[in-house]
Design a protein around this motif. Structure first.
Motif, PDB file in Angstrom:
ATOM      1  N   GLN A   1      16.583  -2.656 -95.142  1.00  0.00           N
ATOM      2  CA  GLN A   1      16.106  -2.250 -96.481  1.00  0.00           C
ATOM      3  C   GLN A   1      16.189  -0.751 -96.792  1.00  0.00           C
ATOM      4  OE1 GLN A   1      12.085  -3.718 -96.959  1.00  0.00           O
ATOM      5  NE2 GLN A   1      12.772  -5.789 -97.442  1.00  0.00           N
ATOM      6  N   HIS A   2      16.663   0.088 -95.861  1.00  0.00           N
ATOM      7  CA  HIS A   2      16.493   1.530 -96.115  1.00  0.00           C
ATOM      8  C   HIS A   2      17.353   2.090 -97.239  1.00  0.00           C
ATOM      9  CE1 HIS A   2      19.853   1.845 -93.172  1.00  0.00           C
ATOM     10  NE2 HIS A   2      20.117   3.003 -93.745  1.00  0.00           N
ATOM     11  N   HIS A   3      18.311   1.291 -97.750  1.00  0.00           N
ATOM     12  CA  HIS A   3      19.085   1.757 -98.920  1.00  0.00           C
ATOM     13  C   HIS A   3      18.683   1.040-100.202  1.00  0.00           C
ATOM     14  CE1 HIS A   3      21.823   4.614 -97.062  1.00  0.00           C
ATOM     15  NE2 HIS A   3      21.926   3.778 -96.034  1.00  0.00           N
ATOM     16  N   GLU A   4      17.632   0.238-100.151  1.00  0.00           N
ATOM     17  CA  GLU A   4      17.117  -0.386-101.377  1.00  0.00           C
ATOM     18  C   GLU A   4      16.351   0.661-102.171  1.00  0.00           C
ATOM     19  OE1 GLU A   4      17.961  -3.257-102.281  1.00  0.00           O
ATOM     20  OE2 GLU A   4      18.245  -4.580-100.547  1.00  0.00           O
TER      21      GLU A   4
ATOM     22  N   HIS B   1      17.726   3.269 -87.737  1.00  0.00           N
ATOM     23  CA  HIS B   1      18.016   2.721 -89.080  1.00  0.00           C
ATOM     24  C   HIS B   1      19.509   2.605 -89.365  1.00  0.00           C
ATOM     25  CE1 HIS B   1      18.399   7.017 -90.089  1.00  0.00           C
ATOM     26  NE2 HIS B   1      19.043   6.652 -91.174  1.00  0.00           N
ATOM     27  N   ASP B   2      20.315   3.494 -88.789  1.00  0.00           N
ATOM     28  CA  ASP B   2      21.763   3.461 -89.060  1.00  0.00           C
ATOM     29  C   ASP B   2      22.557   2.886 -87.892  1.00  0.00           C
ATOM     30  OD1 ASP B   2      22.110   4.244 -91.679  1.00  0.00           O
ATOM     31  OD2 ASP B   2      22.296   6.375 -91.232  1.00  0.00           O
ATOM     32  N   LEU B   3      21.889   2.162 -86.990  1.00  0.00           N
ATOM     33  CA  LEU B   3      22.589   1.609 -85.819  1.00  0.00           C
ATOM     34  C   LEU B   3      23.810   0.773 -86.245  1.00  0.00           C
ATOM     35  CD1 LEU B   3      22.386   1.325 -82.683  1.00  0.00           C
ATOM     36  CD2 LEU B   3      21.152  -0.819 -83.077  1.00  0.00           C
TER      37      LEU B   3
END
Ligand SMILES: [Fe+2]
Length: 342
Positions: A214-217, A162-164
């Motif tokens: 989308q993981h920070h939405e 997710h943070d690549l």
């Protein structure tokens, strides 16, 4: 077994968790008897806390649901993926898939498993351990949300990577209130960069790339990069958003100390439904030990003990004084945990 700050770790104690380099090499093996030079080495690696056995033959598991072999493999694969991303080269998708299969196998073979460790990340190895933790948490939560095996695999790959996109922006040790607007804009780009790298990998599903995007939405539209609201977010992204926030909260960061797992869960619960989907937060609550391994607790009989094993059905403790006594706590047992002491 104890979870101790470095200042309390002494020669002659036995390491209860293996220490890896960021690229997955074993630096110090579990059960190593600590000498002053080993302790110095651990200090230089900037560990602040570690799991320690009182004696050589304690059997308690402090490896966090996956074997050391799989953890080493996962760190090496993430290390290579980040380097490939920096060089703008394709990442080795097959190696990622093999690693994720290993993590899935280890996590799913224990049906009553909980995410059960206090954090031992350092500033240097944050992204490696964070990515593995978010992957494990997402699998546990996905299982609670009744996802199928193939869906869990898509979710786990996206959670792991997710943070690549942070490979493109480097890491910052600035405190949150020291970040300029430009810094914030830059950091937020990691979602788009991650998506750009992952969407072209044909071995991954589009959903995997979408997780990076989308993981920070957030449910109320206050997140980034698009400000999407809950109904427009994929379930996988909602799961990784919660797992990511939880793991960040239980970690020491440059700008604050780690939350205890109970505090982090309460905070996330408070932030739902506004920021997080309540059913996803509920899946997290069911997946995480409130008193993780190493917690020192007060028992309902007035005694103090340390948690040495915890699953969804029982908690095994070790008396602090008489360390060869192991009381057990079940949902309905007379003996209960009253509160956390440390
Ligand atoms: Fe992120």
């Amino acid at each position: 077994m104890r979870y101790l700050p470095l200042a309390k770790i002494d020669k002659g104690m036995f390491l209860a968790n293996t220490i890896f380099s960021n690229d997955g090499k074993i630096l110090l093996k579990k059960r190593t008897k600590l000498s002053p030079s080993y302790i110095k080495r651990i200090e230089n690696l900037r560990y602040t806390h570690l799991y320690i056995y009182n004696n050589e033959d304690e059997k308690w598991d402090c490896s966090g649901l996956i074997s050391d072999k799989i953890r080493a493999e996962a760190m090496a694969v993430l290390w290579d993926s980040l380097i490939s991303a920096v060089k703008r080269q394709p990442i080795n998708a097959n190696k990622v898939i093999i690693t994720i299969e290993g993590i899935l196998r280890d996590v799913l073979q224990r049906p009553d498993a909980l995410f059960n460790l206090i954090d031992t990340k350092t500033i240097e190895n944050y992204i490696y351990n964070h990515s593995i933790n978010v992957c494990i948490l997402s699998i546990l939560m996905g299982k609670k949300l009744e996802l199928e095996r193939e869906q869990l695999k898509e979710l786990a790959i996206g959670a792991f990577l997710h943070d690549l996109g942070t490979a493109y922006i480097g890491s910052s040790t600035k405190k949150i209130n020291e970040l300029s607007t430009q810094d914030t804009v830059q950091i937020r780009q990691h979602t788009k960069y991650g998506f750009e790298i992952l969407k072209y990998i044909s071995n991954f599903s589009f959903h995997t790339a979408n997780i990076a995007y989308q993981h920070h939405e957030r449910e109320d539209g206050s997140g980034y990069p698009m400000g999407l609201i809950g109904k427009d977010l994929h379930l996988y992204s909602k799961i990784v958003a919660v797992a990511d926030s939880y793991d960040a909260m239980i970690s020491d960061r440059a700008y604050r100390e780690a939350f205890w797992s109970g505090e982090a869960l309460a905070e996330l619960e408070q932030d739902s439904p506004l920021k997080y989907d309540p059913k996803v937060v509920d899946a997290l609550i069911q997946s995480v030990a409130v008193y993780p391994v190493g917690s020192v607790v007060l028992l309902s009989n007035g005694e103090q003990a340390v948690v040495v094993e915890v699953t969804s059905s029982k908690t095994i403790l070790q008396h602090l004084q008489t360390t060869d006594d192991f009381p057990e706590v079940y949902k309905d047992s007379e003996l209960q945990i009253e509160k956390r002491l440390a």
